[in-house]
Design an enzyme around this catalytic site. Structure first.
Site, PDB file in Angstrom:
ATOM      1  N   SER A 406       4.012  -2.650   2.710  1.00 11.25           N
ATOM      2  CA  SER A 406       3.046  -1.763   2.302  1.00 11.25           C
ATOM      3  C   SER A 406       4.000  -0.571   2.164  1.00 11.25           C
ATOM      4  CB  SER A 406       1.866  -1.559   3.041  1.00 11.25           C
ATOM      5  OG  SER A 406       0.904  -2.752   3.256  1.00 11.25           O
ATOM      6  N   HIS A 427       3.429  -6.131  -3.363  1.00  9.74           N
ATOM      7  CA  HIS A 427       2.439  -5.598  -2.491  1.00  9.74           C
ATOM      8  C   HIS A 427       1.031  -5.870  -2.883  1.00  9.74           C
ATOM      9  CE1 HIS A 427       0.653  -1.672  -0.880  1.00  9.74           C
ATOM     10  NE2 HIS A 427       0.341  -2.745  -0.197  1.00  9.74           N
ATOM     11  N   GLU A 439       1.042  -4.322  -6.607  1.00 10.72           N
ATOM     12  CA  GLU A 439       2.509  -3.343  -6.920  1.00 10.72           C
ATOM     13  C   GLU A 439       3.480  -4.263  -7.045  1.00 10.72           C
ATOM     14  OE1 GLU A 439       2.198   1.038  -5.633  1.00 10.72           O
ATOM     15  OE2 GLU A 439       1.719  -0.417  -3.982  1.00 10.72           O
ATOM     16  N   ASN A 477       0.232   3.926  -1.710  1.00  9.96           N
ATOM     17  CA  ASN A 477       0.258   4.344  -0.353  1.00  9.96           C
ATOM     18  C   ASN A 477       1.046   5.764  -0.089  1.00  9.96           C
ATOM     19  OD1 ASN A 477      -1.552   2.402   0.620  1.00  9.96           O
ATOM     20  ND2 ASN A 477       0.254   1.136   1.417  1.00  9.96           N
TER      21      ASN A 477
END
Length: 694
Positions: A406, A427, A439, A477
């Site tokens: 992540s 991801h 992702e 993130n």
């Protein structure tokens, strides 16, 4: 007659065929052709007309190439009315999807035949609209208001059998639509069936309780979205108005919604879904073969990834540290598949065959035949290096090695192998078999065909893939850390976690940042802060109250206590957090925040960080940011995404706010150079999307 619509005779039956590939969309040529075909039917000696679609479906709704352009006559409402006013019977034989305008054309006919596999629905609310060609007026006259209230505010659909059950169609048949339609038309002629215009049927009964319940439901579910509630208004008009007046009222609401920012946001999101996978770097690049996937780690994320792969028909070999862990992972995946059966995502008779494609083992050598391995182990670089070294040793040449990290540096992970060109980040978002976003993190050495394979895999898994570059947290993130940082600063300045959560939910997100922390687990945030401690800028703000909560053992939902006290599904503010926050505030000046101020600060932080992500080419286009936040973080779709929102409210005003806030906190509120550039040049994020498409 236009080429998009053919008129032929089969004895006493006039066959009107819509032939506008690939989906028979209701563009100008089709609307003109249908109008002219009904005129011709009126003039010749055919006794009944049959409308069918050529190819794989009946009529696929509006022509998206006309979106944003001035409408041209004949308008679809008039076409449907023209069909309905035929003095001789008209039958619609529907196969495949008949959604939106396609369903409204069928409702304009006097009789409706559905072929098994047909689908009827009104998805307009998903574009910020309501049915605009009489659908909200004709359907309730056939079905009553109940089915219409279930379908239209949700943008939902029904199968052929369901349509027959609620009275939307007259018959269900199997086989070829043209042949079945001809047989039905001839049967109607033989029985002397009359013209039966839906618009002449009695108004549906006004069920006040049903409308009250529908409004209460959608006021809660829509989280600020207008179209579902306006769809209910249109359905209610059918109970109070004759057809012509009701169609005018429907059209008035439709045109009113056409001018709203919500409609613009939903259209923006609609087109971005189609653009996001179009990347110059993989255009014309063939993906590698993909049939057998390895998954390393059988926890929640690994089991979810394995489930997603199994549901898409891939074989999966899952590696765990020991037999007990492998058995537990199999149990989790089995439960996921059982849940998929209950949700209708997996046919019950395919469940066992799907599970038979799973192997849970402990020996990495079992991955030797895999085309792709996806690690989903603990977020620690040393652990990742160990896993990738073992994968490098056992996997065949040409196999792809993917990390589900992540946050961590994919370049550093790739360096642990002798084949960095085969390494990529994938991801997934938890639960991986449910969440749509993937992702695709492209490292410096990642080969183009590896990237192409990642996008092909996403499509096979039914996911939306977004290309991201390498940085801490990638697109989503990284931005999350920043706008969560803005929330922490507001707490120090006087806002409570619960005020912030309430304001953010009022903005349209499904939950606020502190609710999200409780859901994810406060240990996740603590470990992230611990990981970054050595490189943290001394000017940064650390939420010391959150660290204190971690040390108290308050980890959120998993322990029953975090920012909220959790009792079953009920969550109430945890008053015990207040002293921890007060201690963190110290003598810092305090102020009150309105919900609008909270939203403005939160969103400005999100947009400013997104502009930095774009400036550094972690995201290549603003639309990549929008898609990431929509599918991974619950950003309200009707707002289009944070970049669309920023363009709507105006970049100059946002930059002015950021510059003002930077006076008190120059570290956090550093304006993104790209944002400053766009304001100076009088441009917006949409301009960057257009440039990328050229």
């Amino acid at each position: 007659m236009t080429e998009a619509v053919r008129y032929e005779r089969e004895g006493s039956v006039a066959v009107i065929t819509v032939a506008n590939p690939p989906v028979n969309a209701l563009g100008l040529a089709v609307r003109q052709g249908l109008w002219q075909a009904i005129d011709r039917f009126a003039e010749d000696d055919a006794e009944i007309a049959l409308i069918v679609g050529e190819g794989r479906l009946f009529i696929g709704g509006a022509d998206i190439s006309e979106f944003g352009k001035p409408p041209v006559e004949p308008y679809l409402p008039d076409v449907c009315t023209h069909i309905e006013r035929s003095t001789k019977p008209v039958v619609a034989a529907v196969h495949g999807p008949a959604l939106g305008g396609g369903c409204e054309v069928a409702l304009g006919a006097h009789y409706r035949l559905a072929i098994k596999g047909a689908q009827f629905g009104f998805p307009e609310v998903k574009l910020g609209l309501i049915p605009g060609a009489g659908g909200s007026q004709r359907m309730p006259r056939l079905t009553g208001v109940g089915p219409a209230l279930e379908m239209m505010p949700a943008g939902g659909s029904v199968t052929a059998d369901e349509a027959l059950e609620i009275g939307l169609v007259d018959r269900v048949a199997e086989g070829d639509a043209r042949e079945a339609g001809l047989a039905y038309a001839r049967e109607l002629l033989e029985s002397g069936a009359p013209v039966r215009a839906v618009g002449t049927l009695p108004r549906p009964a006004d069920d006040a309780a049903a409308f009250d319940a529908a409004r209460a439901l959608w006021q809660k579910k829509s989280r600020g979205e207008v179209a579902p509630l306006r769809a209910i208004d249109a359905i209610e008009a059918a109970t109070k108005m004759d057809l012509d007046e009701g169609v005018r009222e429907e059209r008035r609401i439709f045109l009113e919604l056409m001018e709203t920012p919500q409609r613009a946001g939903l259209i923006h999101a609609f087109f971005n879904d189609r653009k996001v996978a179009k990347l110059p770097e993989i255009e014309g690049i063939a993906p590698r073969n993909m049939a057998h996937v390895g998954v390393i780690g059988g926890g929640t994320m690994g089991a979810g990834i394995a489930t997603a792969c199994l549901l898409s028909g891939l074989s999966v070999t899952l590696i765990e540290r020991d037999a007990a862990a492998a058995d537990k992972a199999r149990g989790t995946i089995t439960a996921n598949l059982d849940a998929a059966v209950k949700r209708g995502k997996l046919p019950a008779d395919r469940r066992d065959a799907t599970l038979s494609q799973l192997s849970t083992v402990t020996d990495y050598a079992e991955l030797s035949d895999c085309d792709l391995a996806i690690e989903a182990v603990f977020e620690d670089m040393a652990v990742k290096h160990e896993v990738f070294a073992r994968l490098d040793a056992v996997m065949k040449p040409g196999a792809i090695l993917a990390t589900n990290t992540s946050y961590l540096d994919v370049n550093e992970i790739a360096a642990a192998t002798r084949r960095p060109s085969d390494v990529i980040g994938l991801h997934f978002f938890s639960p991986a078999h449910v969440m749509k976003l993937l992702e695709v993190v492209v490292a410096d050495a990642t080969a183009a065909d590896v990237t192409a394979t990642a996008f092909a895999l996403a499509k096979r898994l039914g996911k939306i893939a977004v290309r991201a570059g390498v940085c801490d947290g990638f697109i989503g993130n990284r931005m999350l850390a920043t706008y969560r940082g803005a929330a922490d600063r507001m707490i120090l300045d006087g806002a409570s976690p619960w005020e912030i959560d309430a304001a953010i939910k009022a903005f349209g997100l499904p939950m606020g940042p502190f609710e999200m922390s409780d859901l994810a687990g406060l240990d996740i945030g603590f470990m992230t802060r611990k990981r970054k401690a050595a490189t943290r800028d001394p000017r940064d703000v650390v939420p010391t109250w959150a660290d204190a909560m971690y040390h108290e053992g308050w980890l959120g939902q998993k322990t029953g206590q975090g920012y909220y006290v959790h009792e079953g599904r009920k969550a109430t503010p945890n008053e015990a957090v207040k002293p921890l926050i007060e201690a963190a505030r110290g003598d810092r000046p305090q102020r009150t925040f309105t919900p609008e101020e909270i939203q403005r600060v939160y969103m400005a932080a999100m947009v400013n960080e997104a502009a930095k992500v774009l400036g550094e080419e972690i995201a290549r286009r603003p639309l990549d940011v929008d898609v990431t936040l929509l599918y991974g973080y619950g950003f309200p779709r009707w707002r289009g995404g944070p970049m669309q929102w920023a363009d709507t409210v105006g970049l100059p005003a946002l930059l002015t706010d950021i510059n003002e806030w930077s006076k008190a906190d120059p570290y956090f509120w550093q304006p993104a150079p790209l944002l400053e550039q766009l304001v100076t040049e009088g441009r917006c994020f949409a301009d960057l999307n257009k440039e990328a498409a050229q």
